[in-house]
Motif scaffolding. Structure first.
Motif, PDB file in Angstrom:
ATOM      1  N   LEU A 164      18.959 -26.175 -13.662  1.00  0.00           N
ATOM      2  CA  LEU A 164      20.155 -26.183 -14.076  1.00  0.00           C
ATOM      3  C   LEU A 164      20.484 -24.665 -12.714  1.00  0.00           C
ATOM      4  N   GLY A 165      20.190 -23.736 -13.235  1.00  0.00           N
ATOM      5  CA  GLY A 165      20.258 -22.117 -12.778  1.00  0.00           C
ATOM      6  C   GLY A 165      20.265 -21.715 -14.490  1.00  0.00           C
ATOM      7  N   ALA A 166      20.371 -22.262 -14.954  1.00  0.00           N
ATOM      8  CA  ALA A 166      19.629 -20.975 -16.006  1.00  0.00           C
ATOM      9  C   ALA A 166      18.782 -19.390 -15.738  1.00  0.00           C
ATOM     10  N   ASN A 167      19.620 -18.366 -16.171  1.00  0.00           N
ATOM     11  CA  ASN A 167      19.069 -16.677 -15.442  1.00  0.00           C
ATOM     12  C   ASN A 167      17.716 -16.380 -16.876  1.00  0.00           C
ATOM     13  N   LYS A 168      17.773 -17.127 -18.199  1.00  0.00           N
ATOM     14  CA  LYS A 168      16.747 -16.062 -19.010  1.00  0.00           C
ATOM     15  C   LYS A 168      16.059 -17.698 -19.420  1.00  0.00           C
ATOM     16  N   ILE A 169      14.479 -17.593 -19.400  1.00  0.00           N
ATOM     17  CA  ILE A 169      13.359 -18.000 -20.112  1.00  0.00           C
ATOM     18  C   ILE A 169      13.409 -17.840 -21.432  1.00  0.00           C
ATOM     19  N   GLY A 170      13.422 -18.936 -22.474  1.00  0.00           N
ATOM     20  CA  GLY A 170      13.272 -18.829 -23.229  1.00  0.00           C
ATOM     21  C   GLY A 170      12.301 -20.010 -23.738  1.00  0.00           C
ATOM     22  N   ILE A 171      12.686 -19.860 -26.210  1.00  0.00           N
ATOM     23  CA  ILE A 171      11.747 -20.710 -26.189  1.00  0.00           C
ATOM     24  C   ILE A 171      12.803 -21.155 -27.786  1.00  0.00           C
ATOM     25  N   ASP A 172      13.392 -22.141 -27.337  1.00  0.00           N
ATOM     26  CA  ASP A 172      13.481 -22.473 -29.099  1.00  0.00           C
ATOM     27  C   ASP A 172      12.466 -22.836 -30.444  1.00  0.00           C
ATOM     28  N   PRO A 173      13.179 -22.270 -31.632  1.00  0.00           N
ATOM     29  CA  PRO A 173      12.242 -22.257 -32.230  1.00  0.00           C
ATOM     30  C   PRO A 173      11.788 -23.630 -32.984  1.00  0.00           C
ATOM     31  N   THR A 174      12.245 -24.895 -32.954  1.00  0.00           N
ATOM     32  CA  THR A 174      11.888 -25.861 -33.020  1.00  0.00           C
ATOM     33  C   THR A 174      10.589 -26.499 -32.165  1.00  0.00           C
ATOM     34  N   GLN A 175      10.546 -25.461 -31.109  1.00  0.00           N
ATOM     35  CA  GLN A 175       9.039 -26.278 -30.700  1.00  0.00           C
ATOM     36  C   GLN A 175       7.890 -24.182 -30.704  1.00  0.00           C
ATOM     37  N   ALA A 176       8.356 -23.285 -30.682  1.00  0.00           N
ATOM     38  CA  ALA A 176       8.096 -22.479 -31.341  1.00  0.00           C
ATOM     39  C   ALA A 176       7.428 -22.349 -32.067  1.00  0.00           C
ATOM     40  N   SER A 177       7.662 -24.120 -33.335  1.00  0.00           N
ATOM     41  CA  SER A 177       7.358 -23.857 -34.359  1.00  0.00           C
ATOM     42  C   SER A 177       5.643 -24.784 -34.153  1.00  0.00           C
ATOM     43  N   TYR A 178       5.466 -25.407 -32.618  1.00  0.00           N
ATOM     44  CA  TYR A 178       4.612 -26.285 -32.898  1.00  0.00           C
ATOM     45  C   TYR A 178       2.998 -25.315 -31.473  1.00  0.00           C
ATOM     46  N   SER A 179       3.530 -23.767 -32.010  1.00  0.00           N
ATOM     47  CA  SER A 179       2.607 -22.880 -30.685  1.00  0.00           C
ATOM     48  C   SER A 179       1.356 -22.751 -31.535  1.00  0.00           C
ATOM     49  N   ARG A 278      -0.489 -32.747 -43.258  1.00  0.00           N
ATOM     50  CA  ARG A 278      -0.793 -34.143 -42.224  1.00  0.00           C
ATOM     51  C   ARG A 278       0.497 -34.881 -41.363  1.00  0.00           C
ATOM     52  N   PHE A 279       1.707 -33.855 -42.021  1.00  0.00           N
ATOM     53  CA  PHE A 279       3.124 -34.122 -41.406  1.00  0.00           C
ATOM     54  C   PHE A 279       2.633 -32.689 -40.291  1.00  0.00           C
ATOM     55  N   MET A 280       4.220 -33.381 -38.813  1.00  0.00           N
ATOM     56  CA  MET A 280       3.983 -31.802 -37.757  1.00  0.00           C
ATOM     57  C   MET A 280       5.461 -31.242 -38.564  1.00  0.00           C
ATOM     58  N   ASN A 281       5.039 -29.986 -39.383  1.00  0.00           N
ATOM     59  CA  ASN A 281       6.192 -28.961 -39.991  1.00  0.00           C
ATOM     60  C   ASN A 281       6.797 -28.533 -38.650  1.00  0.00           C
ATOM     61  N   ARG A 282       8.237 -28.126 -38.776  1.00  0.00           N
ATOM     62  CA  ARG A 282       9.574 -26.906 -37.849  1.00  0.00           C
ATOM     63  C   ARG A 282      10.612 -26.791 -38.636  1.00  0.00           C
ATOM     64  N   TYR A 283      11.100 -25.701 -37.629  1.00  0.00           N
ATOM     65  CA  TYR A 283      12.175 -24.984 -38.258  1.00  0.00           C
ATOM     66  C   TYR A 283      13.567 -26.146 -37.518  1.00  0.00           C
ATOM     67  N   HIS A 284      14.138 -26.664 -38.570  1.00  0.00           N
ATOM     68  CA  HIS A 284      14.913 -27.100 -37.959  1.00  0.00           C
ATOM     69  C   HIS A 284      16.209 -26.839 -36.881  1.00  0.00           C
ATOM     70  N   VAL A 285      17.449 -27.502 -36.436  1.00  0.00           N
ATOM     71  CA  VAL A 285      18.144 -26.671 -35.450  1.00  0.00           C
ATOM     72  C   VAL A 285      19.302 -26.210 -36.283  1.00  0.00           C
ATOM     73  N   VAL A 286      19.239 -25.831 -37.980  1.00  0.00           N
ATOM     74  CA  VAL A 286      19.728 -25.617 -39.159  1.00  0.00           C
ATOM     75  C   VAL A 286      19.613 -24.712 -39.315  1.00  0.00           C
ATOM     76  N   PRO A 287      19.533 -23.004 -39.356  1.00  0.00           N
ATOM     77  CA  PRO A 287      18.733 -22.142 -39.940  1.00  0.00           C
ATOM     78  C   PRO A 287      19.003 -22.510 -41.330  1.00  0.00           C
ATOM     79  N   ASN A 288      17.483 -21.665 -41.226  1.00  0.00           N
ATOM     80  CA  ASN A 288      16.677 -22.228 -43.040  1.00  0.00           C
ATOM     81  C   ASN A 288      16.751 -22.518 -43.074  1.00  0.00           C
ATOM     82  N   GLN A 289      16.137 -24.115 -42.909  1.00  0.00           N
ATOM     83  CA  GLN A 289      15.551 -25.615 -43.346  1.00  0.00           C
ATOM     84  C   GLN A 289      15.240 -25.971 -42.134  1.00  0.00           C
TER      85      GLN A 289
END
Length: 501
Positions: A164-179, A278-289
């Motif tokens: 779409l035109g972004a100039n930064k390559i990054g990963i968000d916390p919700t998906q870094a959780s599954y790294s 047994r679950f997939m656990n991750r950071y929330h969009v909301v910090p500290n949850q």
């Protein structure tokens, strides 16, 4: 002046949806395109990125033809969908989807006796869908020449943002959780202690940005082909189920909701990092949850498979429902295991396979479809049972979002089997809604993710109350216990069959 519109792009494995919403959360326009997973074997599942991008552009054009005051863009995506980029930010291969299980054996062999230690930090099962750095290690072993071409790794929203035109390559916390490379109980950052297990150039990992981070703006080329205004901010966004959690206002501990698309997921909000692998656990969009997902792989996918591969003359889930209505509770003694692409929660087994058990000459198509609806519900009940045992979650009602929530019979069956009242969101596009509001927040149109003016999804007046018929309740309870007993008995057989492919 026309109201501002916030665009949400929800890029799933079976479709891409593009939706525009106003300040009040009302849907202004929507477009979708069906997409296809390339399945080369039972454990090999990819996406053609160029073809997918064409679908995204087409859907955006449909929306911008109706709404011309789009001021922000947010993204939600199927997770993890791994994209490998060269120095020119071009993909070096197809995207590797969350269903892909080729690296599972390598991951388990590499970790060996250290699996429990790794899980104690990541709080996720060391499997391809929750440990994608293991997939990078596997690629380094299997395709070293390919990995030499890789400059950076990103996930699907990072890739679409770049297109779409972004100039930064990054990963968000919700998906870094599954790294498999972050210690989930602490702040989101790459862990040297976890990366030491994986032999690949760790410099290809990009920075982790917050979900509401602006990563670029629409450029003139993209503006020309999509109709989006040049300079419109692009916000990184999150994984789809995390975006849905944000959309429904899931920010209090002890609350939950269900999302039902190709996958079926019950998501629980945790205020403290107390997890269950047994679950997939991750950071929330909301910090500290945090979010805990009881994620089944092919609940809705079962019905897509039935209508495409088994009975192609049946066009959709609503038509399948008409057949299932002619059967009875318990499907005349037929039980279905919904493991068509292996399974995630709670068994974590890519070699698991689907099955109908109890099949006799007396059964017909009506029973097969009804059993599929019930079997997916038994899997959900299994997840709810674990949440009660682990965290004390006792739900009286459950909000359901996603395309599958519009099926009246299936939703009623789930209400009966889980013994909870089901409520349905007015829009089935929860992930797109969440993405749009994340985008609007990151672009400054709301004061933050806790802004009281941020709209949340509204529910339909219709609700589905669990059956109080004692005979039905007893039958479902009995069949649930049979369902729960089947996988342990059939596991070795499933593995033997999978190894022959």
């Amino acid at each position: 002046m026309m109201d501002k519109a916030y665009l949400g792009i929800d890029a799933g494995s079976s479709s891409v949806k593009v939706c525009a919403f106003n300040f009040h959360g009302e849907l202004l326009a929507k477009a979708s395109r069906e997409t296809k997973i390339i399945s080369k074997s039972s454990v090999h599942h990819e996406l053609d990125l160029d073809e997918y991008w064409e679908h995204v552009v087409d859907a955006i054009k449909d929306v911008t033809a109706k709404v011309d005051n789009i001021v922000s863009i947010g993204l939600s995506v199927a997770c993890p969908t791994l994209v490998l980029l060269d120095a020119d930010k071009k993909p070096v291969c197809n995207a590797i989807t969350y269903l892909d299980g080729r690296s599972e054996g390598f991951i388990h062999q590499t970790l060996g006796a250290e699996k429990e230690f790794v899980s104690s930090l990541t709080h996720n099962s060391p499997s391809p869908s929750a440990c994608w750095v293991g997939t990078l290690g596997w690629l380094q072993q299997q395709q070293p020449e390919l990995m030499k071409r890789v400059y950076k790794v990103t996930l699907f929203n990072g890739y679409l943002a770049l297109r779409l035109g972004a100039n930064k390559i990054g990963i968000d916390p919700t998906q870094a959780s599954y790294s498999g490379a972050v210690a989930l109980a602490s702040s989101p950052k790459w862990s040297k202690e976890l990366l030491k297990f994986w032999k690949f150039d760790h410099n290809i990992l990009p920075p982790i940005y917050q979900c509401i981070s602006v990563v670029g703006k629409i450029n003139d080329v993209i503006s020309e082909i999509t109709g989006l205004k040049e300079g419109t901010p692009i916000v990184l966004g999150s994984a789809d189920t995390a975006a849905s959690a944000f959309a429904v206002g899931l920010i209090d501990g002890g609350t939950a909701f269900e999302s039902t698309g190709t996958s079926g997921v019950i998501t629980f909000c945790l205020e403290n990092p107390i997890f269950d692998c047994r679950f997939m656990n991750r950071y929330h969009v909301v910090p500290n949850q945090w979010l805990a997902h009881g994620a089944m792989s092919t609940t809705g996918g079962t019905f897509g498979w039935l209508s495409e591969s088994v009975w192609p003359e049946i066009n959709n889930l609503n038509e399948l429902e008409k057949f299932a209505e002619k059967s009875v509770p318990g499907a005349n003694g037929l039980i279905y295991l919904p493991y068509l692409a292996g399974e995630r929660s709670p068994i974590w087994d890519t070699k698991a396979s689907g099955a109908w058990l109890g099949m006799r000459l007396s059964h017909n198509r009506n029973d097969l479809i009804r059993a599929a609806m019930e079997g997916t519900a038994y899997g959900m009940k299994q997840i709810l049972k674990i949440a009660y045992e682990r965290w004390g979650f006792k739900l009286d009602e459950l909000l359901s979002v996603g395309g599958g929530s519009r099926n009246l019979l299936w939703t009623q069956i789930k209400a009966d089997i889980l013994d909870v009242e089901y409520n349905v969101a007015k829009t089935s596009d929860a992930a797109a809604f969440g993405a749009a509001m994340i985008g609007a927040t990151g672009s400054g149109f709301f004061c933050g993710i806790n802004d009281p003016d941020l709209p949340i999804l509204r529910t339909e007046d219709l609700s589905f109350k669990p059956s109080q018929d004692k005979k039905t309740k007893a039958l479902y309870e009995q069949n649930y216990h049979i369902y729960e007993s089947l996988y342990p008995v059939l596991k070795n057989t499933m593995h033997s069959l999978s190894d022959r492919k």
